[in-house]
Scaffold this active site. Structure first.
Site, PDB file in Angstrom:
ATOM      1  CB  SER A   1     -82.781  56.375 -47.513  1.00  0.00           C
ATOM      2  OG  SER A   1     -82.673  55.753 -48.767  1.00  0.00           O
TER       3      SER A   1
ATOM      4  CE  LYS B   1     -78.602  54.012 -48.462  1.00  0.00           C
ATOM      5  NZ  LYS B   1     -79.628  54.735 -47.692  1.00  0.00           N
TER       6      LYS B   1
ATOM      7  N   GLY C   1     -78.004  35.360 -44.987  1.00  0.00           N
ATOM      8  CA  GLY C   1     -77.316  36.308 -45.855  1.00  0.00           C
ATOM      9  C   GLY C   1     -77.507  35.951 -47.307  1.00  0.00           C
ATOM     10  N   PRO C   2     -77.125  36.843 -48.212  1.00  0.00           N
ATOM     11  CG  PRO C   2     -76.069  38.620 -49.264  1.00  0.00           C
ATOM     12  CD  PRO C   2     -76.541  38.155 -47.933  1.00  0.00           C
ATOM     13  N   PRO C   3     -76.651  34.913 -51.334  1.00  0.00           N
ATOM     14  CG  PRO C   3     -77.859  34.066 -53.132  1.00  0.00           C
ATOM     15  CD  PRO C   3     -77.764  35.256 -52.244  1.00  0.00           C
ATOM     16  N   GLY C   4     -73.492  33.251 -51.752  1.00  0.00           N
ATOM     17  CA  GLY C   4     -72.075  33.444 -52.036  1.00  0.00           C
ATOM     18  C   GLY C   4     -71.273  34.181 -50.996  1.00  0.00           C
ATOM     19  CB  VAL C   5     -72.004  36.163 -48.003  1.00  0.00           C
ATOM     20  CG1 VAL C   5     -72.546  37.233 -48.916  1.00  0.00           C
ATOM     21  CG2 VAL C   5     -73.141  35.434 -47.291  1.00  0.00           C
ATOM     22  N   GLY C   6     -70.529  32.934 -47.965  1.00  0.00           N
ATOM     23  CA  GLY C   6     -69.754  31.999 -47.151  1.00  0.00           C
ATOM     24  C   GLY C   6     -70.486  31.379 -45.987  1.00  0.00           C
ATOM     25  CE  LYS C   7     -76.514  31.731 -46.835  1.00  0.00           C
ATOM     26  NZ  LYS C   7     -75.999  32.382 -48.052  1.00  0.00           N
ATOM     27  CB  THR C   8     -72.250  26.337 -47.079  1.00  0.00           C
ATOM     28  OG1 THR C   8     -73.603  26.594 -47.470  1.00  0.00           O
ATOM     29  CG2 THR C   8     -72.045  24.835 -46.967  1.00  0.00           C
TER      30      THR C   8
END
Length: 774
Positions: free
Chosen positions: A682, A725, A359-366
């Site tokens: 899209s 969206k 996932g992108p940085p800062g989403v809480g993976k660690t």
């Protein structure tokens, strides 16, 4: 001295007392002291008062920090130094009492007292008692010189033969390391006996210190000699044992052997350790080879052989921990709980897949990895893989290299002190390779459940079982070596929506910021609208890391304001005062068009940091049917425009357009924010709508937005990023959103709050779209 002086310039002295009858050099560096030398030379016939400061290290007002009795001296010589300071030679004349010190025009002056306190030599004062004191001083001085060696024999003889007692006392006081306050007392004493007794006391103290130092030196020297003797005897004993062929049962070797036997290590490891221990016995203790062998044995012994953390098997507890630590991400938490449930249900030694949180940085993976460790009761260790290029970081260095050590995998296992920690491999997609090898290839063995039970570190040269370790990896993208990715079970973490960020800020970020900055809920309050404005106008990210920084910034400024104005009361952060804390808005978001316009359509786009409104403009001009498109459009979007043209031509009769309508006008399609690259299929229905609007001269509703890919047959196909969206549409003031009918199933992932405020219209074909937009 024939002159009668009432006022003289002053040089304050640091850590030195100058006595009458002394001639010595002085370095003058302070501005007031340099000015005093100039005034003495110009206006006071080179006379100057040398008075000692009470506290040499004080940086306060010098005038209040000078003793009242100093030495009147004459400046004999002045030399200017390159750095602007002066070197002068002064000759002490008499001691004088100061009535008052004054600082005038950058110079300190002394108003001398009329009381005469000069030390005049009177032979009649020398009685038997004074003679006895002076003899004691002479004897103590000889001892002092013998121990310290500070004065040569010639200088000592000259000093002892000094007839005038005052001069004799002053000369001896100068060579002692006595405190400045005691030297000042010697100067101030008016009675010659008191002066002599003060000096004798100082001499006794100096002698006591010197004798103590000499004892300490002798003690240290004898200890060193003893150690050298013991070392020599030990070496002789070793040589005798070697000649006799008998084993030297040293305590260290015996202790190592006992530890090897007691440790529950593998058979291979025990054999390797005993073999290395045998080599260690035959080596001289001081050799570098013995240090290598000793470190190797200690490393193997420090591995957690048979030591396991008790794994918690309560799935409800795990769920509570994940819910408490992380907001939202229900599917991710559900998948993690499923993974833990299978591990609990099956045998603990069963081979489990390796989770990889993407996932992108800062989403809480660690932090999810930390929560899993807490939920399962495992020790938590983390290895940052960002920028790792050397295979030896994973597998370790072979012992043939100087300074070799195990790889990070083994080092972290040793640090955890258990065989079954949770091992987080952070930023696994940031691994790169160079001439030293490919670390991702080394990780293949670590992360393969079929192989990691026999992981072989180059330093250890034995197999170590990693199968009990729970590995979790994190990555920002799936740009991972295919073979390595095949060993991972991917769990995707999408970016947070505004609603989720608001909840996270309220539950986690604001309380954390208050704690970090020493604030309480009674001192500061964030209104919901202020938090939303921080999210919208001061951050643009998928995660919440920048949001945390901005909230911290507000708290820091609030702390400063509270300290400057303690009576301020509770600080309330609102929409109106937010700019006072964070400055002007740094970002903007798309809003609906002010009114319906011909050829202007609102589309919806997905970005890595959330959804955005995408304005599409079409303009018709007299021409020959040329088509121009601008706005940094990608190949897919350009092809989507071409497809839209074909669709419009196929339905032209429905809108009563002439057969050659497209040949009489040139069309320019533009997507604003031209510096931002745009691509994807899209926007197909939005492109088609814009073209129909231009050719029919009908304005498009400004309160409607749309997303969907269009086929040549006019069918509307599914798209991705629907949740983001729809949030962008709601944020921009849109009332109705047209979505592909195939995406209706994805509405289950959208928050009810969004669905209640938007009119969602599923469409199957472009005709259904055009029926809604005009």
């Amino acid at each position: 001295m024939s002159e009668v002086l009432n006022v003289v310039p002053v040089i304050p002295l640091r850590d030195v007392v100058i006595y009458p009858s002394m001639t010595l050099p002085l370095n003058v560096g302070r501005k007031k002291s340099i000015e005093a030398v100039k005034q003495a030379s110009n206006s006071y016939n080179n006379y100057i008062l040398l008075a000692t400061q009470k506290n040499g290290s004080s940086s306060g007002d010098v005038v209040d920090n000078i003793y009242d009795i100093g030495t009147l001296a004459k400046v004999v010589q002045i030399m200017k130094l390159p750095d602007g300071s002066l070197k002068i030679i002064v000759e002490g004349i008499a001691k004088r009492l100061v009535a008052k010190y004054e600082s005038i025009d950058g110079c300190i002056y002394a108003n001398l007292d009329s009381l005469h306190i000069d030390d005049n030599y009177d032979p009649s004062q020398i009685d038997k008692e004074l003679k006895a004191i002076l003899l004691s001083i002479t004897d103590s001085l000889k001892k002092f010189v013998d121990i310290s060696g500070k004065v040569s024999k010639e200088s000592l003889a000259t000093l002892i033969n000094t007839e005038e007692p005052h001069k004799f006392i002053y000369e001896i006081s100068t060579i002692l390391n006595t405190e400045i306050a005691k030297k000042q007392k010697i100067l101030e004493a008016t009675d010659i006996k008191n002066k002599a007794l003060l000096l004798l006391s100082c001499l006794y103290e100096e002698l006591e210190i010197l004798e103590l130092e000499a004892k300490i030196k002798d003690r240290v020297k004898s200890q060193v000699d003893k150690n050298q003797r013991e070392y020599y005897l030990n070496e002789q004993v070793k040589a005798i044992y070697k000649e006799l062929g008998e084993a030297d049962e040293e305590s260290e070797v015996t202790a190592l052997k006992s530890r090897i036997e007691a440790t529950k290590m593998s058979k291979e490891a025990k054999e390797k350790c005993l073999k290395e221990l045998k080599k260690l016995k035959a080596m001289p203790p001081s050799s570098s080879e013995s240090a290598v062998s000793r470190n190797y044995i200690e490393t193997i012994l420090s591995l957690p052989w048979g030591k396991k953390a008790k794994v918690k098997k309560d799935i409800n507890l795990a769920e509570k921990v994940l819910e408490k630590d992380h907001y939202g991400i229900k599917k991710v938490k559900e998948r993690i709980l499923e993974h833990l449930a299978v591990q609990i249900k099956r045998d603990t030694n069963a081979k489990a897949p390796i989770l990889c949180l993407v996932g992108p940085p800062g989403v809480g993976k660690t932090s999810i990895g930390q929560s899993i460790a807490r939920a399962t009761g495992r020790e938590y260790v983390r290895m940052a893989l960002g920028g790792v290029r050397d295979e030896s970081e994973i597998r370790g260095h072979r012992r043939t290299y100087i300074g070799s050590m195990p790889g990070q995998i083994i080092q972290k296992i040793i640090k955890s002190k258990t065989e079954n920690p949770l091992f987080l491999l952070d930023e696994i997609d940031k691994i790169s390779s160079d001439f030293r090898g490919d670390p991702s290839a080394a990780l293949l063995e670590v992360l393969d459940p079929e192989q990691n039970s026999t992981f072989n570190d180059h330093y250890l040269e034995i197999d170590y079982d990693l199968s009990k370790v729970m590995f979790v990896a994190t990555a920002n993208s799936l740009d991972i070596d295919p073979a390595l990715r095949d060993r991972l079970e991917i769990i995707h973490l999408s970016g947070y929506t505004e609603i989720e960020k608001q909840a996270i800020a309220k539950q986690y970020l604001v309380p954390k910021a208050l704690e970090n900055n020493g604030l309480t809920k009674n001192e500061i309050n964030f209104t919901p609208k202020a938090t939303l404005d921080i999210i919208r106008y001061y951050t643009r990210e998928a995660g919440v890391r920048n949001l945390q920084q901005k909230i911290d910034g507000v708290c820091r400024k609030a702390v400063k304001n509270l300290l400057k104005d303690p009576e301020h009361g509770k600080v309330s952060i609102t929409q109106n005062n937010l700019e006072d804390y964070l400055g002007v808005h740094q970002f903007d978001y798309g809003i609906k068009n002010a009114k319906p316009k011909v050829g202007q359509v609102t589309g919806l786009a997905w970005t890595s940091v959330g959804g955005e409104l995408l304005t599409i403009e079409a303009l018709a001009m007299p021409g020959k049917g040329k088509v121009k498109y601008t706005g940094s459009l990608g190949d897919v979007m350009k092809e989507s425009i071409d497809a839209a043209f074909s669709v419009v031509r196929s339905i032209s009769k429905d809108y009563k357009l002439e057969d050659d309508f497209y040949e009489k006008k040139d069309i320019h399609i533009h997507v604003p924010e031209g510096a931002t690259p745009k691509d994807g299929p899209s926007a197909g229905i939005a492109m088609t709508t814009a073209l129909v609007s231009v050719y029919t001269n009908k304005p498009v509703r400004n309160d409607i937005a749309m997303t969907g890919e269009v086929t040549l047959r006019g069918d509307v196909l599914a798209i991705g990023g629907l949740k983001e969206k729809l949030l962008a549409a709601l944020r921009g003031g849109i009332k109705e959103v047209l979505i592909p009918k195939q995406n209706v199933k994805n509405l289950a992932d959208v928050d009810k709050e969004i669905l209640e405020k938007l009119e969602i219209t599923p469409v199957n074909s472009i005709k259904e779209v055009l029926e809604r937009v005009f």
